[in-house]
Design a protein around this motif. Structure first.
Motif, mmCIF file in Angstrom:
data_model
loop_
_atom_site.group_PDB
_atom_site.id
_atom_site.type_symbol
_atom_site.label_atom_id
_atom_site.label_comp_id
_atom_site.label_asym_id
_atom_site.label_seq_id
_atom_site.Cartn_x
_atom_site.Cartn_y
_atom_site.Cartn_z
ATOM 1 N N LEU A 79 49.197 11.743 90.345
ATOM 2 C CA LEU A 79 50.251 11.323 89.426
ATOM 3 C C LEU A 79 49.764 11.354 87.986
ATOM 4 O O LEU A 79 50.453 11.885 87.099
ATOM 5 C CB LEU A 79 50.738 9.915 89.798
ATOM 6 N N SER A 80 48.591 10.820 87.733
ATOM 7 C CA SER A 80 48.052 10.802 86.364
ATOM 8 C C SER A 80 47.881 12.214 85.826
ATOM 9 O O SER A 80 48.239 12.502 84.675
ATOM 10 C CB SER A 80 46.704 10.076 86.338
ATOM 11 N N ARG A 81 47.334 13.093 86.646
ATOM 12 C CA ARG A 81 47.093 14.476 86.217
ATOM 13 C C ARG A 81 48.401 15.223 85.956
ATOM 14 O O ARG A 81 48.535 15.937 84.957
ATOM 15 C CB ARG A 81 46.271 15.199 87.277
ATOM 16 N N LEU A 82 49.381 15.017 86.840
ATOM 17 C CA LEU A 82 50.664 15.686 86.666
ATOM 18 C C LEU A 82 51.365 15.231 85.388
ATOM 19 O O LEU A 82 51.844 16.052 84.596
ATOM 20 C CB LEU A 82 51.565 15.419 87.874
ATOM 21 N N LEU A 83 51.403 13.930 85.164
ATOM 22 C CA LEU A 83 52.103 13.423 83.985
ATOM 23 C C LEU A 83 51.384 13.791 82.693
ATOM 24 O O LEU A 83 52.029 14.021 81.663
ATOM 25 C CB LEU A 83 52.284 11.906 84.094
ATOM 26 N N ALA A 84 50.062 13.867 82.736
ATOM 27 C CA ALA A 84 49.324 14.330 81.553
ATOM 28 C C ALA A 84 49.703 15.769 81.226
ATOM 29 O O ALA A 84 49.890 16.123 80.047
ATOM 30 C CB ALA A 84 47.819 14.210 81.796
ATOM 31 N N ALA A 85 49.829 16.611 82.254
ATOM 32 C CA ALA A 85 50.216 18.012 82.033
ATOM 33 C C ALA A 85 51.645 18.105 81.505
ATOM 34 O O ALA A 85 51.935 18.906 80.599
ATOM 35 C CB ALA A 85 50.081 18.797 83.341
ATOM 36 N N VAL A 86 52.528 17.308 82.064
ATOM 37 C CA VAL A 86 53.928 17.314 81.628
ATOM 38 C C VAL A 86 54.035 16.869 80.169
ATOM 39 O O VAL A 86 54.741 17.490 79.358
ATOM 40 C CB VAL A 86 54.772 16.406 82.551
ATOM 41 N N LYS A 87 53.354 15.802 79.826
ATOM 42 C CA LYS A 87 53.369 15.325 78.444
ATOM 43 C C LYS A 87 52.809 16.375 77.497
ATOM 44 O O LYS A 87 53.345 16.598 76.404
ATOM 45 C CB LYS A 87 52.555 14.029 78.340
ATOM 46 N N ASP A 88 51.737 17.030 77.906
ATOM 47 C CA ASP A 88 51.132 18.060 77.078
ATOM 48 C C ASP A 88 52.110 19.209 76.844
ATOM 49 O O ASP A 88 52.256 19.690 75.709
ATOM 50 C CB ASP A 88 49.861 18.580 77.746
ATOM 51 N N GLU A 89 52.798 19.638 77.891
ATOM 52 C CA GLU A 89 53.751 20.743 77.748
ATOM 53 C C GLU A 89 54.930 20.336 76.873
ATOM 54 O O GLU A 89 55.419 21.145 76.065
ATOM 55 C CB GLU A 89 54.248 21.192 79.121
ATOM 56 N N MET A 90 55.393 19.109 77.011
ATOM 57 C CA MET A 90 56.485 18.636 76.148
ATOM 58 C C MET A 90 56.061 18.649 74.683
ATOM 59 O O MET A 90 56.848 19.022 73.794
ATOM 60 C CB MET A 90 56.912 17.231 76.563
ATOM 61 N N GLU A 91 54.816 18.263 74.410
ATOM 62 C CA GLU A 91 54.312 18.296 73.028
ATOM 63 C C GLU A 91 54.227 19.730 72.514
ATOM 64 O O GLU A 91 54.585 20.011 71.360
ATOM 65 C CB GLU A 91 52.933 17.631 72.971
#
Length: 366
Positions: free
Chosen positions: A198-210
């Motif tokens: 979960l932590s890894r997925l959300l970090a990737a999602v946040k990064d892509e949104m940025e």
């Protein structure tokens, strides 16, 4: 009345999935006819009620009642749904590549339980075709969320690439995005709700949104996470805190349940996610727990078994800033949205609230 007396008896004699497609196609066609959207607004639209208007994440919601993901999977009838009173809507779940979903039959009505069971399996046209549908939709009158997921053949270890691809391909078209990691109909998907995954997925999602924000400019777009109603105890607290620590904008509580407690219909043994009245209390309790765990600091969209204004209000008092419907729309018809909003106004007045924001989380303060 028109829906329950004429449309519903016809639709309920049809195969559920065929009726689903007929409804989406019909709403799409009606919204494209000259004067079609005005006619839909006249029949089902909701007046502007200032006390029900909500501002979250810099987005204005004309009323708090939205359409949950799963009904307009491919963003085909956005203008139609925008015209029948919703304050916002979700499209999807969409995956990077088109996929057919699970084998038929995969959608079941349980009228005695006022419920549905589905095991659709993220059947959708993929991000490229959805993007084209949204290009053709043009300007919208309500906020649009895009619910994103991974393809069935993508292993969990590579899931973040699918979520990134969805954001890249559709960022320009959504007002906010929803990460779906809680459908029970894609193998192992719910495992992404836990631990380092979960932590890894959300970090990737946040990064892509940025990345997409820097590319497209404008206001930053929120990203929410949709969680399952089958979480328990410390598991809920851990997942919610992981979500909050990731910096995402909010939580949708909840998706469908795998529980079959209390069902009576013969279809109760079908595999898939259960939605409708059997989920009402379970999802409201989850909202209450999530709100308490986050001390009200992370906005919640409440979903699951909302059929009446009292159902919606209970979720708002438990901590939801907005609510969503799906199954009730199938059983009650498009007049439901107006009834929910008018009922919410009456409940606010009864409790002495002048604005719906005052009611959010009020159950925790009593």
């Amino acid at each position: 009345m028109l829906y329950k007396k004429i449309a519903k008896p016809v639709l309920f004699r049809m195969d559920p999935e065929k009726a689903h497609h007929l409804t989406i196609d019909g709403l799409h066609t009606a919204s494209r006819l000259p004067g079609g959207r005005a006619l839909l607004r006249g029949m089902y639209g909701v007046p502007r009620y200032p006390e029900l208007e909500t501002n979250l994440w810099g987005i204005r919601f004309g009323n708090p009642v939205g359409l949950a993901a799963g009904l307009d999977k491919n963003a085909k009838a956005v203008q139609g749904f925008s015209s029948i009173g919703f304050g916002f809507m979700e499209v999807g779940t969409v995956t990077p590549k088109p996929q057919a979903g699970n084998e038929l039959p995969r959608l079941f009505r349980l009228p005695e339980d006022t419920a549905l069971i589905n095991r659709m399996g993220f059947n959708n046209v993929g991000i490229e075709t959805m993007a084209e549908h949204l290009r053709q939709t043009g300007r919208r009158s309500i906020p649009l969320a895009i619910n994103i997921g991974k393809n069935k053949t993508t292993p969990n270890e590579q899931a973040e690439e699918d979520y990134r691809a969805c954001i890249r391909g559709l960022y320009a078209y959504g007002d906010f995005f929803v990460v779906n990691i809680s459908s029970p109909n894609t193998p192992d998907l719910r495992n992404l709700q836990h631990g380092d995954d979960l932590s890894r997925l959300l970090a990737a999602v946040k990064d892509e949104m940025e990345l997409q924000h820097r590319k497209h400019g404008g206001a930053q777009k929120p990203i929410l996470v949709k969680i399952a109603p089958d979480l328990e105890g410390d598991e809920i607290t851990y997942i919610v805190r992981t979500i909050a620590d990731s910096g995402v904008s909010g939580i949708i509580a909840s998706n469908t349940t795998i529980s079959r407690a209390g069902l009576t219909h013969p279809h109760k043994g079908e595999a898939g996610g259960l939605s409708g009245k059997p989920l009402t209390e379970r999802s409201t309790k989850l909202i209450h727990t999530v709100y308490a765990a986050m001390e009200g600091k992370l906005p919640i969209i409440g979903s699951g078994g909302i059929f009446t204004a009292e159902d919606a209000y209970a979720k708002i008092c438990a901590g939801a800033s907005l609510v969503e419907v799906y199954t009730a729309l199938i059983y009650e018809g498009p007049g439901l949205i107006r009834k929910l909003n008018e009922g919410l106004r009456a409940l606010l007045r009864k409790d002495g609230f002048k604005h719906i924001a005052e009611a959010v989380g009020s159950a925790h303060r009593r």
